[in-house]
Design a protein around this motif. Structure first.
Motif, PDB file in Angstrom:
ATOM      1  N   VAL A  28     122.822  -2.641 -35.958  1.00 43.11           N
ATOM      2  CA  VAL A  28     123.369  -3.334 -37.128  1.00 43.11           C
ATOM      3  C   VAL A  28     123.765  -2.317 -38.195  1.00 43.11           C
ATOM      4  O   VAL A  28     124.813  -2.429 -38.832  1.00 43.11           O
ATOM      5  CB  VAL A  28     122.345  -4.354 -37.689  1.00 43.11           C
ATOM      6  CG1 VAL A  28     122.730  -4.790 -39.109  1.00 43.11           C
ATOM      7  CG2 VAL A  28     122.259  -5.570 -36.787  1.00 43.11           C
ATOM      8  N   ALA A  31     126.916  -0.529 -36.944  1.00 42.02           N
ATOM      9  CA  ALA A  31     128.097  -1.391 -36.882  1.00 42.02           C
ATOM     10  C   ALA A  31     128.575  -1.872 -38.248  1.00 42.02           C
ATOM     11  O   ALA A  31     129.751  -2.229 -38.409  1.00 42.02           O
ATOM     12  CB  ALA A  31     127.800  -2.597 -35.996  1.00 42.02           C
ATOM     13  N   SER A  32     127.686  -1.908 -39.238  1.00 41.36           N
ATOM     14  CA  SER A  32     128.033  -2.533 -40.517  1.00 41.36           C
ATOM     15  C   SER A  32     128.329  -1.552 -41.646  1.00 41.36           C
ATOM     16  O   SER A  32     128.685  -1.966 -42.748  1.00 41.36           O
ATOM     17  CB  SER A  32     126.892  -3.459 -40.962  1.00 41.36           C
ATOM     18  OG  SER A  32     125.714  -2.699 -41.235  1.00 41.36           O
ATOM     19  N   LYS A 261     134.866  -0.185 -35.265  1.00 46.91           N
ATOM     20  CA  LYS A 261     134.137  -0.817 -36.369  1.00 46.91           C
ATOM     21  C   LYS A 261     134.697  -0.416 -37.738  1.00 46.91           C
ATOM     22  O   LYS A 261     134.330  -0.996 -38.762  1.00 46.91           O
ATOM     23  CB  LYS A 261     132.658  -0.430 -36.300  1.00 46.91           C
ATOM     24  CG  LYS A 261     132.411   1.050 -36.534  1.00 46.91           C
ATOM     25  CD  LYS A 261     130.962   1.421 -36.342  1.00 46.91           C
ATOM     26  CE  LYS A 261     130.748   2.913 -36.616  1.00 46.91           C
ATOM     27  NZ  LYS A 261     129.357   3.318 -36.368  1.00 46.91           N
ATOM     28  N   HIS A 269     129.105  -6.391 -36.751  1.00 46.98           N
ATOM     29  CA  HIS A 269     127.635  -6.372 -36.758  1.00 46.98           C
ATOM     30  C   HIS A 269     127.022  -7.715 -36.378  1.00 46.98           C
ATOM     31  O   HIS A 269     125.803  -7.828 -36.295  1.00 46.98           O
ATOM     32  CB  HIS A 269     127.114  -5.950 -38.133  1.00 46.98           C
ATOM     33  CG  HIS A 269     127.530  -6.851 -39.250  1.00 46.98           C
ATOM     34  ND1 HIS A 269     128.847  -7.188 -39.481  1.00 46.98           N
ATOM     35  CD2 HIS A 269     126.808  -7.510 -40.204  1.00 46.98           C
ATOM     36  CE1 HIS A 269     128.919  -7.988 -40.528  1.00 46.98           C
ATOM     37  NE2 HIS A 269     127.703  -8.207 -40.966  1.00 46.98           N
ATOM     38  N   ILE A 273     128.718  -7.280 -31.839  1.00 47.38           N
ATOM     39  CA  ILE A 273     127.878  -6.080 -31.859  1.00 47.38           C
ATOM     40  C   ILE A 273     127.758  -5.436 -30.476  1.00 47.38           C
ATOM     41  O   ILE A 273     127.604  -4.219 -30.361  1.00 47.38           O
ATOM     42  CB  ILE A 273     126.489  -6.421 -32.438  1.00 47.38           C
ATOM     43  CG1 ILE A 273     125.754  -5.131 -32.825  1.00 47.38           C
ATOM     44  CG2 ILE A 273     125.655  -7.247 -31.441  1.00 47.38           C
ATOM     45  CD1 ILE A 273     124.546  -5.350 -33.693  1.00 47.38           C
ATOM     46  N   TYR A 350     123.247  -9.281 -36.259  1.00 49.45           N
ATOM     47  CA  TYR A 350     122.789  -9.489 -37.629  1.00 49.45           C
ATOM     48  C   TYR A 350     122.735 -10.986 -37.935  1.00 49.45           C
ATOM     49  O   TYR A 350     123.598 -11.744 -37.504  1.00 49.45           O
ATOM     50  CB  TYR A 350     123.755  -8.805 -38.603  1.00 49.45           C
ATOM     51  CG  TYR A 350     123.500  -9.142 -40.056  1.00 49.45           C
ATOM     52  CD1 TYR A 350     122.534  -8.459 -40.786  1.00 49.45           C
ATOM     53  CD2 TYR A 350     124.211 -10.163 -40.685  1.00 49.45           C
ATOM     54  CE1 TYR A 350     122.291  -8.766 -42.112  1.00 49.45           C
ATOM     55  CE2 TYR A 350     123.974 -10.469 -42.012  1.00 49.45           C
ATOM     56  CZ  TYR A 350     123.014  -9.771 -42.717  1.00 49.45           C
ATOM     57  OH  TYR A 350     122.773 -10.090 -44.029  1.00 49.45           O
TER      58      TYR A 350
END
Length: 399
Positions: A28, A31-32, A261, A269, A273, A350
């Protein structure tokens, strides 16, 4: 006795759940990072910090339900409030809920989004398991044993369809099917339910055809033919997901080194993901996630088959099917096998509502396993051991 109870817990199952959740927390963050800065203009670790908080809360909830006797949940005092709260939660969404992604499915409370349909999935599992366990003596009486519990299922599914959230509604129906097939009812009644479901589906499709067959929803099917035909519009999500998956290879580009991403892959996320995992950790990372999820599902099925209590058995099978079906739907959607549904990947994506609901479900599953192991390892052995008076009989005979 406490020592025997602790020995009865399935620590391998608990360990896999913990490892997968921590792995999800790391992914997370990866990815975020760009998404948090570009879209929300917050710190790169914004979603990581929120997910970490969710995970801490979920750990406490898991521990509580892992020690909470699951058999108490089948009592009327537990079932009635659960049914009422789940219906009120889904009904209130149309008054107090917020709209996001063309659906009104969330409550916004103090900056935290709560999705009641996530908890409705678990409510359906507990309710159907409890009711069908109580009706074992007349499970094949259609009007008395089969139909009444389905009224609650229809109400829940209908409220979720009206949001509209067809992915979650379909998932709940599939989970219900797995519990019904495991309940012990005969093939004749199952055939009747299939026929009734087909008729109900036709009626719903007729009255909700504008929502079901809208241009936006139908595009999710047509884009499967060639997602790269319209990369900037209909095929944007899926084409970038496939690019992420394809560019990872066997070992991936490296943790944190993914490209898709960085503004190309929406919701990287949450729903997508696994595409980030494939790009950064390659086939090895994806295989790790699938093996962990597969272990949890197969272990849950084993627990359900081993448990002698009908309620516990149906609970374990229902929770296992929820995790398994949800995983398959997410993986298949992200890879272009089926249309995208917006279903998160269990333990990895997430989301506070999803993670906390999974914590409750996982705790219940572990608790069912503990009771099944305890009864098998200790109560059975105690029952099989001969009484002390019988054990002394040969000695008396020799005298």
């Amino acid at each position: 006795m406490l020592k025997k109870i602790l020995k009865s817990y399935d620590f391998s199952l608990i360990a896999v759940m913990i490892v997968l959740s921590i792995f999800g927390l790391v992914m997370v963050y990866s990815a975020s990072m760009a998404f948090a800065v570009q879209r929300y203009h917050v710190a790169p670790d914004h979603f990581f910090q929120k997910q970490k908080m969710f995970l801490i809360v979920a750990a406490g909830i898991f521990a509580f339900f892992a020690g909470f006797p699951y058999k108490i949940m089948k009592s009327t005092k537990m079932l009635v409030p659960m049914v009422i709260l789940s219906l009120l939660g889904l009904g209130g969404i149309f008054v107090f809920g917020k709209v996001a992604g063309n659906a009104q499915s969330w409550y916004e409370i103090g900056g935290i989004s709560i999705q009641p349909s996530e908890f409705a999935k678990l409510a359906v599992i507990i309710y159907l398991s409890a009711v069908y366990a109580k009706k074992q003596n007349y499970i094949n009486e259609f009007n008395r044993g089969v139909v009444p519990p389905l009224i609650y299922l229809i109400l829940i599914s209908g409220l979720i369809l009206l949001q509209p959230d067809f992915g979650t509604a379909g998932l709940i129906l599939l989970i219900a099917v797995s519990i019904i097939l495991s309940s012990g009812m005969n093939g004749k009644n199952i055939f009747k339910l299939i026929a009734m479901g087909g008729i109900a589906g036709g009626i719903i499709s007729f009255f909700l055809q504008e929502k079901i067959f809208s241009e936006v929803r139908m595009s999710r099917f047509t884009v499967l033919e060639d997602p790269f035909r319209d990369v900037l519009n209909e095929g944007f999500h899926l084409s970038n997901s496939l690019l992420a998956i394809g560019s990872g290879g066997i070992t991936g580009l490296g943790l944190g080194k993914g490209v898709q991403k960085l503004g190309y892959l929406p919701e990287s996320h949450t729903d997508f993901i696994i595409a980030v995992i494939a790009e950064e950790l390659g086939l090895i990372g994806v295989a790790f996630v699938i093996i962990c999820l597969g272990f949890i599902v197969l272990r849950g099925i084993h627990i359900g088959l081993k448990c002698k209590d009908p309620f516990g058995s149906l609970l374990a099978l229902g929770i296992s099917s929820m995790i398994g079906i949800q995983s398959i739907v997410n993986l298949a959607g992200v890879s272009g096998v089926i249309p995208l549904t917006g279903v998160p990947l269990p333990f990895v994506s997430y989301g506070g509502s999803s993670l906390i609901q999974l914590a409750v479900a996982a705790g219940i599953l572990v608790n069912v396993s503990m009771f099944a192991n305890y009864e098998q390892n200790y109560k059975t052995k105690k029952a099989e051991s001969p009484p002390a008076t019988l054990a002394r009989e040969p000695i008396r005979a020799r005298r």
